[in-house]
Design an enzyme around this catalytic site. Structure first.
Site, PDB file in Angstrom:
ATOM      1  N   TYR A   1     -16.419  -5.777 -11.556  1.00  0.00           N
ATOM      2  CA  TYR A   1     -16.594  -5.165 -12.868  1.00  0.00           C
ATOM      3  C   TYR A   1     -17.502  -3.948 -12.806  1.00  0.00           C
ATOM      4  CZ  TYR A   1     -18.758  -4.011 -17.269  1.00  0.00           C
ATOM      5  OH  TYR A   1     -19.250  -3.303 -18.325  1.00  0.00           O
TER       6      TYR A   1
ATOM      7  N   ARG B   1       8.946   2.374  24.252  1.00  0.00           N
ATOM      8  CA  ARG B   1       8.170   1.138  24.429  1.00  0.00           C
ATOM      9  C   ARG B   1       9.015   0.061  25.125  1.00  0.00           C
ATOM     10  NH1 ARG B   1       6.013   3.649  20.059  1.00  0.00           N
ATOM     11  NH2 ARG B   1       3.790   3.343  19.676  1.00  0.00           N
TER      12      ARG B   1
ATOM     13  N   TRP C   1     -14.635  -8.316 -19.381  1.00  0.00           N
ATOM     14  CA  TRP C   1     -13.716  -9.398 -19.038  1.00  0.00           C
ATOM     15  C   TRP C   1     -12.449  -8.737 -18.507  1.00  0.00           C
ATOM     16  CZ3 TRP C   1     -15.104 -14.496 -19.281  1.00  0.00           C
ATOM     17  CH2 TRP C   1     -16.160 -14.853 -20.117  1.00  0.00           C
TER      18      TRP C   1
ATOM     19  N   GLU D   1      21.618  -1.905  16.370  1.00  0.00           N
ATOM     20  CA  GLU D   1      21.547  -1.410  14.992  1.00  0.00           C
ATOM     21  C   GLU D   1      22.838  -0.640  14.695  1.00  0.00           C
ATOM     22  OE1 GLU D   1      19.835  -1.449  12.131  1.00  0.00           O
ATOM     23  OE2 GLU D   1      21.200   0.094  11.386  1.00  0.00           O
TER      24      GLU D   1
ATOM     25  N   CYS E   1      12.512   0.734   0.602  1.00  0.00           N
ATOM     26  CA  CYS E   1      11.822   0.746  -0.695  1.00  0.00           C
ATOM     27  C   CYS E   1      11.399   2.152  -1.090  1.00  0.00           C
ATOM     28  CB  CYS E   1      10.568  -0.115  -0.656  1.00  0.00           C
ATOM     29  SG  CYS E   1      10.733  -1.616   0.299  1.00  0.00           S
TER      30      CYS E   1
ATOM     31  N   ARG F   1      -8.511 -17.204 -20.119  1.00  0.00           N
ATOM     32  CA  ARG F   1      -9.239 -17.853 -21.225  1.00  0.00           C
ATOM     33  C   ARG F   1      -8.305 -18.239 -22.361  1.00  0.00           C
ATOM     34  NH1 ARG F   1     -14.013 -14.075 -22.961  1.00  0.00           N
ATOM     35  NH2 ARG F   1     -14.218 -15.681 -24.564  1.00  0.00           N
TER      36      ARG F   1
END
Lengths: 460, 460
Positions: B432, B74, B440, B37, B47, B448
Site C-alpha cells: 500500500y 545449440r 484497502w 516443425e 500471443c 471483505r
C-alpha cells in the site's frame, strides 16, 4: 439498561475505523462512543501528505476520508483539539484536556480503544526548531511546509532521511522545483531493502537528479540572523538549504500507555493479542501506529507505521467491541513506494533479518521487464528473492524497477502468508498477456533462479 | 554407449523449451535431439500476434524468442517445414514428411515429446476460404493478414468471436483505423467471465467505438465477383466487411496422437501425469496447447491454450527428459487481456463452473480504484469474487477495469493455489501507498464484502 461506554483515544485511521465499525454493529442505545483527538482533523491519509506537498493532490481535504462532522452525524461524540493526558486503567476512566478552553475532566469507559499513533523521530540537535525545518507527520505539518514553500525564495531543499518518507519527500520537493539533497545516515537509501537493492535506488535517484549522501549523520541545523534555516551540518560536511524536510521515521506514541502500566514491546509499541486487545486487559484494545505487530515470517513483533495496517486494526477492533468477531493475524512486512517513476517494493525478511532470527538462506537476483520484451513500454525491474536453506520456503522479495514493478510484490506477500516454497512458486498460474507480463512473470523468473541456487547449495 | 535419441514434434514454446532445457542438462554425447516443425518459425510468441497486427510491435522477428539457426547452434537437429505424419509408439519411431522435397522417412526415438499445439476452430461455412478472411494463429497467418490490410481500401472490419483473441484483434483493427464490428455467438463478450462481468466488457467496448453484436451465429461469408470477402451473414442479419478476422478459439491439435492410440481427454487434449508424461507411456511426454491441464479448483482437466503454460510444460519436460526433476501441478485458470485501456482478468471458477462441479457458493461484486481515490489517475475497476458456501474458500475472481486492474488477479491466483478462505484474504498484507492502491486494496475490499455475504448466508 444504560448503554455501554466506549472511549477511543486518537481520531485517525485505527481509532475512527474502530469507532465506525462498532457503531455499524451497535446503535447509540446500546453503545455510546466518545472519541478524543488532539488535532483538528480525523480519518485522514497521512501517507498522502507527500503527494499533497508535491502538488499531485491539490486539496488538503481530498486526504480526509471522514470529517469530524461526518463522524458526529453517525452518533460518535467526537472531541477534537482534546488531548487525553491520563488513562486510569483500574478506575476505567481517562482524563481529557480541552486545548481550546483549557478545561480538564474525567470520562469513564467500559471499553477503551488506544489509537495514539506514532510521533516523528526529531533528534535533539541545535537549530532543529528553526523556521524552514519541517516534519511531515500530520496534516498540520503538511500545511506548515506548504506555507513555508510559498515564503521561500531559495531553491535548495535538504531532506533528512532516505526511508519511505524521505524518498517520497525528495520526489515532492523535486516536483516543486527544488534542487534536492537527501542526507542518509545509512550505507544506502531505503534501509528496508538489502544494501545491494538500496544501491540501485541510490543510482536511480541519481539519474532523477536527486543527490543522495550516504553515511551522513546530521549534527546541527545552521540558521541565519532571521532565525531561518540556511544549511544542514553533518559530521563530515555542510549543505546549504533554504528548506529542510525531516523524514527520519517514527516511533510509537505510547507515553500515556506506559504511564498507565500497559505492556509495551521491544520497539516501544503496545502489545496486543490476535483480537487486538492489549495483552492482559479484557476491555482495552489498541491498534494502528502505536502497537507492535507480529511479523509472521520472523516470528517476533515489529513496529510498522502504515495506514493499511491501521485500517485493518480498526476494523478488527470495531468488530470485537461491537459484539462481532475479528482477528489480525499479523503481517509479512509488505511495503511499496516510488520516487518519480522508480518503484520500490519489499516483503518478508531482508538478509539481515533472516540472520537475526537464526535462519540460513540463499538469495537470487534477476532482471526482467514489466511487459513482454517486444511490447511497447516494457520497463526494466530487478527482483531479489530470499529462500530458506533446505526447506526452500520463501523468506522475502525485494523489487526495484520502473512502472509496473512495485505491485508485483503482492504475489510474494500472498506466497509468504501461505508459507510456500520457491519450488511451488515456479508453478504459480499468474496472469499472462504481452501487455501485462513476459511469458515468465518476473516473480516466476526469480523463483526459478532461486530454485537453481538452492540446488547448487545442495538442498534439493 | 550411443547417445539416447530424443525426438520433439513441434517447434514452438513447449517443444523447444523442452529441447533447450534437455540440452542444458545433457550434451550431444549423451542425448541427440531432433525436432520437427512443419512451419518456418520456432519459439515465437503467438500471443503477440495481435500487437504486431495493431502496429504496437513493428517487426515480426521481435516475436521470435529463438530462431531455427539459434537452436541448431545449440546442437539441436531442427527440421523446419517438416511434418510428422505418423507416430509408431511400439516401434519407437516417427514418420516425417519434408514439405520442401516431398521426401518421407522414419526417425527412431528413445524418448518422444509431443508439442503439436492447437488449431483454430474454422467452421465449415460457405465463403470461409475467401480472400480477406484471416485466422491469427501462426506468424504466417499474421503476415497474411498484414499483407491483406495493405491491399484493402475499405475500412470495415468484422471480427468473429469475442474471446481473448477476438477482443485483442478488435483493438488491433481499431488501431489500424478500421470500423470494427465484433460478432459474438454468446450472450456477452468474454465467455470466460460471468455474464454480468461480460456485460461490462460489452459496454466498455461500446465506449471505445467497437460495435459488439451478441447472439450472432455466423452462417456464411459473402464474397464479391473478385472472390474477395464483402460481408458476413448471421442467422439474423448481415454485416458488410472489407476484412474478416476469425478469433473463434482453438482446439488441441491431436490427430497424430489419436491415430497413435494415445489417451485423449474430454476436450480432445492429450492426458498427462504430473511429470507431463503421456498417461501410460514411460517414454512419451506432451505439453503446450495439445494437452489438457488439471484445473486445481474444479478438480478436472481443461484445455487452455496459453503460452505461459506451454513454457512451463516445456521446462518440466526438458528437466525430466534431461535426467532432472520437475512437475506441473496444474492451473487455477488465470487469464488477463485488454482492449485499448480496458483490462479484463479472471482466475478460478465462474458461477457456472462452480455449479457444474457441484459447489455451492456466494458472490460479491465491488467497485474500487487502482490508486488512492485522491491520487492522480486513480482508475476505476470492478472486482467480482466467488467463495464456497460454508467453508468460505475462494473459488474465483473476475476483474474488469482500466489501467492497473488486470494484474491484481495474481493475488487471487496465489490465494486459490494456497486454498485460502476469503476471511484469510481480508488480512493479506498487500503493498500500500497512495500511487499504488487505495488503503484497502480492491481485492481486499472484495474479500471483505464476500465475507459479509457469507455471514448473511448463515455460514459464519
Amino acid at each position: 439498561m444504560a448503554a455501554e461506554r466506549l472511549v477511543v483515544i486518537g481520531g485517525d485511521a485505527a481509532g475512527m475505523s474502530a469507532a465506525s465499525q462498532a457503531r455499524r454493529l451497535k446503535g447509540p442505545d446500546e453503545l455510546s462512543i466518545t472519541a478524543f483527538e488532539r488535532g483538528h482533523f480525523t480519518s485522514y491519509s497521512a501517507c498522502g501528505i507527500p503527494y499533497w506537498v508535491s502538488g499531485d493532490v491539490t486539496e488538503r481535504d481530498d486526504l480526509i476520508a471522514r470529517t469530524p462532522e461526518e463522524h458526529r452525524a453517525r452518533d460518535i461524540d467526537l472531541r477534537t483539539r482534546t488531548e487525553v493526558t491520563e488513562i486510569d486503567v483500574a478506575g476505567r476512566r481517562v482524563r481529557a484536556l480541552d486545548r481550546e478552553s483549557g478545561e480538564r475532566y474525567w470520562t469513564g469507559f467500559d471499553k477503551l480503544v488506544i489509537a495514539t499513533g506514532a510521533r516523528p523521530v526529531r533528534p535533539d540537535l541545535p537549530g532543529m526548531d528553526a523556521a524552514g525545518v519541517h516534519g511531515v507527520q500530520t496534516l498540520d505539518d503538511g500545511q506548515a511546509l506548504l506555507d513555508s514553500l510559498d515564503r521561500t525564495e531559495g531553491r535548495r531543499a535538504v531532506v533528512v532521511g532516505a526511508g519511505y518518507i524521505g524518498v517520497e519527500m525528495a520526489e515532492a520537493m523535486l516536483k516543486r522545483g527544488f534542487e534536492v539533497t537527501v542526507l542518509n545516515r545509512g550505507e544506502q537509501p531505503m534501509a528496508t531493502l538489502d544494501p545491494d537493492m538500496g544501491r540501485m535506488v541510490h543510482d536511480a535517484m541519481d539519474g532523477l537528479g536527486i543527490t543522495t549522501v550516504n553515511g551522513a549523520a546530521v549534527t546541527a541545523i545552521r540558521t541565519g540572523d532571521d532565525g531561518r534555516v540556511t544549511g544542514v551540518v553533518t559530521d563530515g560536511a555542510s549543505y546549504p538549504a533554504d528548506i529542510v524536510v525531516l523524514g527520519i521515521g517514527v516511533e510509537p506514541e505510547t507515553a500515556l500507555a506506559r504511564e498507565a502500566g500497559l505492556p509495551l514491546g521491544p520497539h516501544g509499541g503496545l502489545l496486543t493479542d490476535l483480537a487486538m486487545r492489549v495483552q492482559g486487559h479484557e476491555n482495552i484494545w489498541a491498534g494502528g501506529d502505536c502497537v507492535e505487530v507480529l511479523d509472521l515470517v520472523a516470528g517476533h513483533t515489529r513496529h510498522i507505521a502504515l495506514g493499511t495496517h491501521a485500517n485493518k486494526h480498526g476494523q478488527v477492533i470495531g468488530s470485537n467491541v461491537g459484539g462481532g468477531y475479528g482477528t489480525f493475524p499479523g503481517v509479512v512486512g509488505t511495503a511499496v513506494s516510488k520516487v518519480c517513476d522508480l518503484e520500490i517494493a519489499r516483503t518478508g525478511l531482508r538478509e539481515k533479518d533472516a540472520r537475526a532470527v537464526g535462519l540460513r538462506y540463499v538469495t537470487a537476483t534477476i532482471e526482467s521487464t514489466s511487459r513482454a520484451g517486444y511490447y511497447p513500454d516494457a520497463r526494466p525491474m530487478t527482483v531479489k528473492m530470499i529462500a530458506e536453506y533446505r526447506t526452500g520456503r520463501l523468506l522475502g522479495v525485494q523489487i526495484v524497477g520502473r512502472e509496473g514493478a512495485g505491485k508485483r510484490v503482492d504475489v510474494a506477500a500472498v506466497a509468504l502468508t501461505a508459507r510456500m516454497t520457491v519450488e511451488q512458486m515456479t508453478a504459480l498460474d499468474l496472469g499472462y498477456a504481452p501487455p501485462f507480463s513476459p511469458v515468465w512473470d518476473p516473480v516466476l523468473v526469480a523463483a526459478r533462479k532461486t530454485v537453481s541456487v538452492l540446488r547448487k547449495a545442495g538442498t534439493d
